[in-house]
Design a protein around this motif. Sequence first.
Motif, PDB file in Angstrom:
ATOM      1  N   MET A 448      42.023  33.534  41.218  1.00 43.89           N
ATOM      2  CA  MET A 448      42.321  33.610  39.842  1.00 43.89           C
ATOM      3  C   MET A 448      43.801  34.341  39.539  1.00 43.89           C
ATOM      4  O   MET A 448      44.397  33.765  38.878  1.00 43.89           O
ATOM      5  N   VAL A 449      43.997  35.305  40.167  1.00 39.86           N
ATOM      6  CA  VAL A 449      45.392  35.866  39.999  1.00 39.86           C
ATOM      7  C   VAL A 449      46.490  34.995  40.565  1.00 39.86           C
ATOM      8  O   VAL A 449      47.383  34.649  39.820  1.00 39.86           O
ATOM      9  N   LEU A 450      46.176  34.450  41.743  1.00 37.73           N
ATOM     10  CA  LEU A 450      47.229  33.307  42.382  1.00 37.73           C
ATOM     11  C   LEU A 450      47.492  32.088  41.170  1.00 37.73           C
ATOM     12  O   LEU A 450      48.637  31.763  41.060  1.00 37.73           O
ATOM     13  N   LEU A 451      46.206  31.575  40.724  1.00 38.90           N
ATOM     14  CA  LEU A 451      46.395  30.345  39.998  1.00 38.90           C
ATOM     15  C   LEU A 451      47.122  31.000  38.550  1.00 38.90           C
ATOM     16  O   LEU A 451      48.082  30.023  38.159  1.00 38.90           O
ATOM     17  N   LEU A 452      46.900  32.075  37.979  1.00 35.31           N
ATOM     18  CA  LEU A 452      47.444  32.658  36.715  1.00 35.31           C
ATOM     19  C   LEU A 452      48.679  32.894  37.102  1.00 35.31           C
ATOM     20  O   LEU A 452      49.779  32.564  36.239  1.00 35.31           O
TER      21      LEU A 452
END
Length: 676
Positions: A448-452
């Motif tokens: 989730m962090v990398l996608l955001l």
Amino acid sequence: MSDRRALEGCLILLVLSGAGTLSFAEASPFPVLVLGIVCLHQAMRGWRPLLSRSGLNLAASGILVFALIDYTILNSWDSLLTLGHVVVGMQAIRIYQGWRLGGVWRIVLLGFMEIVVAAAIMVSGSFILPFVAYLVFAVLVLSLYQIQDQGFQPPGRVVPLGVILRLAAPALMVLAAGGAIFLAVPRVGAGAFGTTRGRATSMIGFGDSVRLDDIGQILDNPEVVMQVVTEPLTVAKLWRGKVFDSYDGSQWKPLRSAMPWIAQRRGTREFLLDYQADSPGRQGGTRVTQTIALNPIEPKVIFACLNPSRIRFLTPPPRELRLDGARAITTKKSRGHTIAYEVTSRLPDIHLAAGVREDEINKTSWLSLDSKAIDIPRYRKLAAKIVRDAEAESPYEKARAIERYLQEEGRFGYTLDRPAKHPDAKEPVESFLFYNKQGHCQYFASAMVLLLRAIEIPSRVVNGFRDGDWNPLGNFYLVRQRHAHSWAEVEFGSKVGWIPMDPSPSGGVPNLAFAFQSLGNFVDYLRYQWVTRVITYNFEDQASALRWISDRLDRVKDSFVVVLSSIKNLSPVWWILAAALVVAPLIRRRALGGKPGWRATSPRVSFYRELVRALSRRGFERNKGETPMEFAGRVRVEGVVGITDAYYRVRFGGRVLSREETSRIRGVLSAIRSSD
């Protein structure tokens, strides 16, 4: 009072003190009423056995049936109350088995079990009063038991009141001294001297760098990390530990920023974190206070909810506290002892995040992506597709869309097993996201962090604990290593701040059931009470306790003054009546030559004592070891054998002398005195 009667009386008081404590704890007269009736009935029967072997088996079966009904119907599955009632039933059966010296220990132990159950139910400090009563009676019972069991004096011989008081005195002195020391001396933990006791538990997942599979290694470990008392929360209970910023393709590392000292308020155990959540520009939010008892762990992390603004230690505080750039709290040195603290956090208002525009977000930090380690275009393409399919426009809608994408049932699977990296993927998160789609919470949070970040929404990975095992006895959460969890935090401008988001599937956080859960809850409750009631006892608690004692003494003094005033205002008629009640028994005793109704349990009978004195004046001394009847046969004085026979009937037969017998004995005594 004979030693047998003294032991019986103290045993009854011990049983009633244990039952009374249980009754007080559960606010029901049932335990003390049942055992009070049983003790009274047996005392009237002379403590003769009532239950045969078959009757004993039937009574035991009845208790089991009652326990089942009590647990499922009467007490609504409250195992502690049912356990207490079972102990009461066992106590009643033991009493009805009759008087046996060897059974004293069983009665004392059953009484102690009632005290233990009551302690688990009742948290109030008033528990100490019945417990002190039980302790005093237990000392008396066991001391008197030793007197009879070891043959210190023959059965039936007198135990003077002074001996009984001397037996109780050690227990009272120990209690008084222990209470005074407890009130006067604060708890000085290892933190006060900068040393440690024991060794801290090593726990991975909270160090200066964390590999993707570190958290997964402790998710099946039931070891306790902390106990948390908190206000009811409408959101997931997330206890932050370590926050991570940069990802190099295999591990996460924290933000490399200055770590300022936290200022400790002088003369207190309080640290003000000076968090910007308290500033006027910050909108909405809810203040939450958590009281945490944290076991010794390594690394040196202090857990709390998001946005801590103040921390007050209940035990001696660490010498140094530091904050990192994400407001995570750490200590400088390892701890070998439990610390307890109260921390205030301000949870953000999630509803305000929906109104935050793109241009209100600070995009100067928490956006780093290592192009050498990860395939940034591939992440950006997937994130854009997720946002487009969800028709998300605002930053909050985009974050929610990615969160729902990862949570959607059937798309990704939750497993504690370490997934193998796909050969076409550059790093484990890419393998999880595009190929095997199996992983634990660290993989979900990292994805989730990398996608955001790929679509320029500031975010970070947080390692900590989620929820815990609820303990209904103490109303606290017991957080174990298996509750370790990773989630994401997303930034929504200066007015809202950071908001936690958990992309792991709802069934992904393990919640294992253990056998004997009720017993485990009870043990955990006792440990928690020890830490919070004893270990954390400090100067503030001392002052509060002393104020409470002072208030009670003032009330007693006021009540005493009121009673004295009432006595002074009594009518003379009441004074005459009170004097008559005191004098009348004395006159009657003198007239009858002894106490009316004097039975076998009385240590001496006055008329026989007078006989021995009268014969002594005539030169007849009773030899040591000589029985009364042998003495009467040796002196050969008229009427002495008859008085001795009457003494035997009263002293050992439980008879009461009639007026005619008393008059005849008085005449014989007068004749012996007149012949001196």
